[in-house]
Structure formats: structure tokens, C-alpha cells
Motif scaffolding. Structure first.
Motif, short mmCIF file in Angstrom:
data_model
loop_
_atom_site.label_atom_id
_atom_site.label_comp_id
_atom_site.label_asym_id
_atom_site.label_seq_id
_atom_site.Cartn_x
_atom_site.Cartn_y
_atom_site.Cartn_z
N ARG A 1 4.36 -3.78 13.74
CA ARG A 1 3.10 -3.74 12.72
C ARG A 1 2.68 -3.49 11.53
O ARG A 1 3.30 -3.82 11.06
N ASP A 30 -0.20 -2.41 8.51
CA ASP A 30 -0.91 -1.77 8.05
C ASP A 30 -0.98 -2.75 6.92
O ASP A 30 -0.59 -2.31 5.65
N ARG A 81 -3.79 -1.93 3.91
CA ARG A 81 -4.29 -0.14 2.09
C ARG A 81 -4.72 -0.70 1.23
O ARG A 81 -4.35 -1.22 0.83
N THR A 123 0.43 -4.11 1.22
CA THR A 123 0.57 -3.85 2.27
C THR A 123 1.98 -3.23 3.14
O THR A 123 2.65 -2.90 2.21
#
Length: 104
Positions: A9, A11, A13, A21
Motif C-alpha cells: 500500500r 499513502d 500524505r 509518501t
């Protein structure tokens, strides 16, 4: 049967005005049992977090628990978790959790 799963995954941000990241990789093992007519799914998982703010593997998270199906619409999950942070500073966190899930 034991199910082994892997998940990756990312993210994206914004923390304050700074973009970063975080990449996450998780391995999980589960197995389904019947206990007194209820479906019980114990699990263990381990997750690694890579944070571009530090250009390093910044966190690990280990979780063990079980989900119990009580009815067609209701499940509960209990778990324990341990989190180790290496960045921005070394910290350790332990937690116990209870989740109620209602499906409509």
C-alpha cells in the motif's frame, strides 16, 4: 487451511505543508475455525512502513487477534498490537483493541 496474504500500500500524505509518501508492506496469516457454532478467524500480521521524510524504514507493527461472527449482521474482533518506531525517534507502543462490526 491457513491463508497467507501479502499486501502493499502507498499513502500519499500532506503533514502540515510538507508532502511525503509512506509505503507499507504487510504479511498476514489467518485460519477459520468453528467454535460452538460460531465462525472464529484468528490472525497474525506484521507490517513494515517506509517513510520518505526520513528515507528509511521508520515503523513496524505486529498484530494478533481474532474475529468472531456472532450473526449474519454482527461480528466482533479483539486484538493486541505492538508498534516500534525508529524515526523520528525510537518509541514503542502496545495496544489492546475491540472492534464491533455491523453489516446491513
Amino acid at each position: 487451511d491457513v491463508w497467507l496474504e501479502a499486501r502493499a500500500r502507498t499513502d500519499l500524505r500532506w503533514i502540515g505543508d510538507e508532502y511525503s509518501t509512506r509505503y507499507r508492506a504487510r504479511l498476514e496469516a489467518t485460519r477459520e475455525f468453528m467454535v460452538r457454532g460460531y465462525t472464529v478467524v484468528p490472525y497474525v500480521n506484521y507490517e513494515w512502513f517506509y517513510d520518505t521524510r526520513y528515507d528509511a524504514w521508520a515503523r513496524t507493527l505486529a498484530t494478533a487477534g481474532a474475529e468472531v461472527t456472532l450473526s449474519e449482521h454482527f461480528r466482533i474482533e479483539v486484538y493486541v498490537a505492538g508498534q516500534d518506531d525508529d524515526h523520528p525517534q525510537e518509541e514503542t507502543l502496545g495496544a489492546v483493541g475491540l472492534v464491533a462490526k455491523w453489516y446491513h
